[in-house]
Scaffold this motif. Structure first.
Motif, PDB file in Angstrom:
ATOM      1  N   GLU A   1       1.010  -1.277  -0.031  1.00 34.04           N
ATOM      2  CA  GLU A   1      -0.163  -0.044  -0.210  1.00 34.04           C
ATOM      3  C   GLU A   1       0.824   1.068   0.034  1.00 34.04           C
ATOM      4  OE1 GLU A   1      -2.849  -0.144   3.180  1.00 34.04           O
ATOM      5  OE2 GLU A   1      -2.118  -2.299   3.763  1.00 34.04           O
ATOM      6  N   TRP A   2       0.316   2.405  -0.344  1.00 32.04           N
ATOM      7  CA  TRP A   2       0.924   3.666  -0.040  1.00 32.04           C
ATOM      8  C   TRP A   2       1.034   3.896   1.334  1.00 32.04           C
ATOM      9  CZ3 TRP A   2       3.877   4.429  -3.966  1.00 32.04           C
ATOM     10  CH2 TRP A   2       3.620   4.372  -5.070  1.00 32.04           C
ATOM     11  N   THR A   3       2.095   4.655   1.954  1.00 34.67           N
ATOM     12  CA  THR A   3       2.218   4.967   3.258  1.00 34.67           C
ATOM     13  C   THR A   3       2.354   6.516   3.572  1.00 34.67           C
ATOM     14  OG1 THR A   3       4.579   4.366   3.079  1.00 34.67           O
ATOM     15  CG2 THR A   3       3.276   2.749   3.918  1.00 34.67           C
TER      16      THR A   3
ATOM     17  N   THR B   1      -3.857  -5.605  -1.715  1.00 35.88           N
ATOM     18  CA  THR B   1      -3.718  -4.094  -2.022  1.00 35.88           C
ATOM     19  C   THR B   1      -5.001  -3.297  -1.989  1.00 35.88           C
ATOM     20  OG1 THR B   1      -2.214  -2.575  -3.390  1.00 35.88           O
ATOM     21  CG2 THR B   1      -3.821  -4.455  -4.688  1.00 35.88           C
ATOM     22  N   ALA B   2      -4.848  -2.142  -2.393  1.00 35.03           N
ATOM     23  CA  ALA B   2      -6.178  -1.152  -2.384  1.00 35.03           C
ATOM     24  C   ALA B   2      -5.862  -0.704  -3.809  1.00 35.03           C
ATOM     25  CB  ALA B   2      -6.154  -0.184  -1.422  1.00 35.03           C
ATOM     26  N   ILE B   3      -7.397   0.038  -4.032  1.00 36.96           N
ATOM     27  CA  ILE B   3      -7.369   0.381  -5.531  1.00 36.96           C
ATOM     28  C   ILE B   3      -6.531   1.575  -6.020  1.00 36.96           C
ATOM     29  CG2 ILE B   3      -9.178   2.063  -4.886  1.00 36.96           C
ATOM     30  CD1 ILE B   3      -9.161   0.158  -7.984  1.00 36.96           C
ATOM     31  N   ASP B   4      -6.072   2.333  -5.136  1.00 40.05           N
ATOM     32  CA  ASP B   4      -5.119   3.540  -5.540  1.00 40.05           C
ATOM     33  C   ASP B   4      -3.810   2.997  -5.938  1.00 40.05           C
ATOM     34  OD1 ASP B   4      -4.808   2.977  -2.751  1.00 40.05           O
ATOM     35  OD2 ASP B   4      -4.370   5.064  -2.321  1.00 40.05           O
ATOM     36  N   PHE B   5      -3.272   2.015  -5.026  1.00 47.28           N
ATOM     37  CA  PHE B   5      -1.984   1.420  -5.235  1.00 47.28           C
ATOM     38  C   PHE B   5      -2.013   0.478  -6.438  1.00 47.28           C
ATOM     39  CE2 PHE B   5       1.466  -1.150  -4.639  1.00 47.28           C
ATOM     40  CZ  PHE B   5       2.579  -0.478  -3.983  1.00 47.28           C
ATOM     41  N   PHE B   6      -3.275  -0.231  -6.681  1.00 43.80           N
ATOM     42  CA  PHE B   6      -3.340  -1.179  -7.849  1.00 43.80           C
ATOM     43  C   PHE B   6      -3.187  -0.372  -8.867  1.00 43.80           C
ATOM     44  CE2 PHE B   6      -6.125  -3.492 -10.615  1.00 43.80           C
ATOM     45  CZ  PHE B   6      -5.809  -4.637 -10.576  1.00 43.80           C
TER      46      PHE B   6
ATOM     47  N   ASP C   1      -1.838 -14.922  -6.225  1.00 43.64           N
ATOM     48  CA  ASP C   1      -3.152 -14.571  -6.097  1.00 43.64           C
ATOM     49  C   ASP C   1      -3.599 -13.086  -5.596  1.00 43.64           C
ATOM     50  OD1 ASP C   1      -4.185 -17.030  -7.250  1.00 43.64           O
ATOM     51  OD2 ASP C   1      -3.854 -17.992  -5.238  1.00 43.64           O
ATOM     52  N   PHE C   2      -4.659 -12.582  -5.681  1.00 44.04           N
ATOM     53  CA  PHE C   2      -4.930 -11.201  -5.466  1.00 44.04           C
ATOM     54  C   PHE C   2      -6.076 -11.228  -4.362  1.00 44.04           C
ATOM     55  CE2 PHE C   2      -2.761  -9.866  -9.081  1.00 44.04           C
ATOM     56  CZ  PHE C   2      -2.183  -8.673  -8.631  1.00 44.04           C
ATOM     57  N   TRP C   3      -5.787 -10.395  -3.181  1.00 46.68           N
ATOM     58  CA  TRP C   3      -6.743  -9.930  -2.115  1.00 46.68           C
ATOM     59  C   TRP C   3      -7.091  -8.467  -2.313  1.00 46.68           C
ATOM     60  CZ3 TRP C   3      -4.762 -10.473   3.747  1.00 46.68           C
ATOM     61  CH2 TRP C   3      -5.598 -10.141   4.297  1.00 46.68           C
TER      62      TRP C   3
ATOM     63  N   PRO D   1     -15.749  -6.109  -5.943  1.00 51.45           N
ATOM     64  CA  PRO D   1     -14.378  -5.935  -6.561  1.00 51.45           C
ATOM     65  C   PRO D   1     -14.536  -5.848  -8.225  1.00 51.45           C
ATOM     66  CG  PRO D   1     -14.245  -7.398  -4.766  1.00 51.45           C
ATOM     67  CD  PRO D   1     -15.655  -6.852  -4.774  1.00 51.45           C
ATOM     68  N   SER D   2     -15.581  -6.532  -8.451  1.00 52.60           N
ATOM     69  CA  SER D   2     -15.957  -6.756  -9.839  1.00 52.60           C
ATOM     70  C   SER D   2     -16.268  -5.363 -10.462  1.00 52.60           C
ATOM     71  CB  SER D   2     -16.984  -7.519 -10.202  1.00 52.60           C
ATOM     72  OG  SER D   2     -18.262  -7.138  -9.652  1.00 52.60           O
ATOM     73  N   ASP D   3     -16.908  -4.493  -9.511  1.00 50.89           N
ATOM     74  CA  ASP D   3     -17.143  -2.912 -10.014  1.00 50.89           C
ATOM     75  C   ASP D   3     -15.807  -2.207  -9.943  1.00 50.89           C
ATOM     76  OD1 ASP D   3     -19.777  -3.656 -10.506  1.00 50.89           O
ATOM     77  OD2 ASP D   3     -20.225  -3.381  -8.508  1.00 50.89           O
ATOM     78  N   LEU D   4     -15.142  -2.480  -8.881  1.00 51.29           N
ATOM     79  CA  LEU D   4     -13.866  -1.416  -8.526  1.00 51.29           C
ATOM     80  C   LEU D   4     -12.853  -1.869  -9.308  1.00 51.29           C
ATOM     81  CD1 LEU D   4     -13.601   1.267  -6.823  1.00 51.29           C
ATOM     82  CD2 LEU D   4     -12.622  -0.151  -5.178  1.00 51.29           C
ATOM     83  N   TYR D   5     -12.589  -3.226  -9.455  1.00 51.16           N
ATOM     84  CA  TYR D   5     -11.407  -3.647 -10.156  1.00 51.16           C
ATOM     85  C   TYR D   5     -11.648  -4.482 -11.401  1.00 51.16           C
ATOM     86  CZ  TYR D   5      -9.052  -3.100  -5.336  1.00 51.16           C
ATOM     87  OH  TYR D   5      -8.593  -2.336  -4.166  1.00 51.16           O
ATOM     88  N   ALA D   6     -12.387  -3.791 -12.327  1.00 54.79           N
ATOM     89  CA  ALA D   6     -13.031  -4.277 -13.511  1.00 54.79           C
ATOM     90  C   ALA D   6     -12.198  -5.198 -14.211  1.00 54.79           C
ATOM     91  CB  ALA D   6     -13.536  -3.215 -14.314  1.00 54.79           C
TER      92      ALA D   6
END
Length: 263
Positions: free
Chosen positions: A148-150, A188-193, A205-207, A215-220
């Protein structure tokens, strides 16, 4: 080549003492039918058409902030897995790791360890630190790299290039896979991803964290195995708030994934 030699040195050291020994301790209920999650949330969200409750298998992640966990009660109320913080950077170990690790095992909850990545230290040093604190335990879930970002860190707020970050992630992943014999997981989170194009990472694998959308909406289009859907969960047996997570598949998928992924 230097990275390969360094990883080889780590594995040699791991076999020579000074590292946690491999243990045959395993959780007892891996084949049991998971219980329905009896969780609450201090700040529930509207996830739209696909909510966390539409997923069958749920679990938690814990660290030093969860100081009192009745693992038997948590398991009876639907905790089917747990990820436990072990290390951070190259010189910090979570003081609750052993207690959580052993408590989850006694309750028959499959559990894995995670490492919080420090962007100001080489990945290979961090992999060495994780290996020094997390034993190879039969039945454990795959190890996790948390990236993640810190921005609030008192010592390291650096933002390296996406290429550098992905390279460091691959070094860490390869070292852990070589040592534990398991395909690691990346949290990870969406901004870092998005900032670092983490979908290009191989061999893991991803968490994914997504506390207001599926997640299907945010990480299309991104395949995921675990979904962290709340940081304000309420679980019987745990004092205070705790992170809640869901597995991507149904009970049959869960059993198959466990069989394929555990050491």
């Amino acid at each position: 080549m230097r990275h390969i030699l360094t990883i080889a040195l780590i594995l040699t050291l791991a076999a020579c003492g000074g590292r946690p020994r491999e243990t045959t301790q395993s959780t007892a209920s891996h084949t049991a039918t998971p219980q329905r999650a009896n969780f609450g949330d201090a700040h529930p969200q509207d996830f739209g058409s696909v909510a966390p409750q539409d997923h069958r298998i749920h679990g938690i992640d814990v660290s030093k902030f969860q100081t009192a966990v009745d693992w038997q009660t948590a398991q009876a109320n639907g905790v089917s897995f747990a990820f436990i913080k072990a290390t951070e950077g190259g010189d910090q170990a979570d003081p609750m790791f052993d207690q959580h690790w052993n408590g989850a095992a006694r309750a028959g909850i499959p559990r894995g360890a995670y490492h919080f990545f420090y962007h100001c230290r080489p990945a290979i040093e961090q992999a060495r630190w994780f290996i020094a604190h997390v034993p190879r335990t039969r039945g454990a879930l795959p190890p996790v790299l948390d990236m993640e970002w810190t921005p609030t860190s008192p010592t390291c707020r650096i933002r390296n290039s996406p290429e550098h970050i992905r390279s460091e992630a691959q070094i860490f992943i390869r070292a852990l896979q070589s040592h534990y014999g398991q395909r690691p997981i990346v949290y990870t989170a969406i901004d870092f991803f998005e900032d670092n194009q983490m979908w290009k990472i191989q061999g893991a694998d991803f968490w994914l964290r997504s506390v207001a959308a599926h997640p299907s909406d945010l990480y299309a289009g991104q395949h995921w195995t675990f979904w962290q859907y709340s940081g304000t969960g309420q679980v019987p047996g745990i004092i205070g708030k705790v992170d809640l997570n869901a597995f991507a598949g149904n009970a049959r998928d869960w059993s198959a994934w466990l069989a394929a992924s555990q050491h």
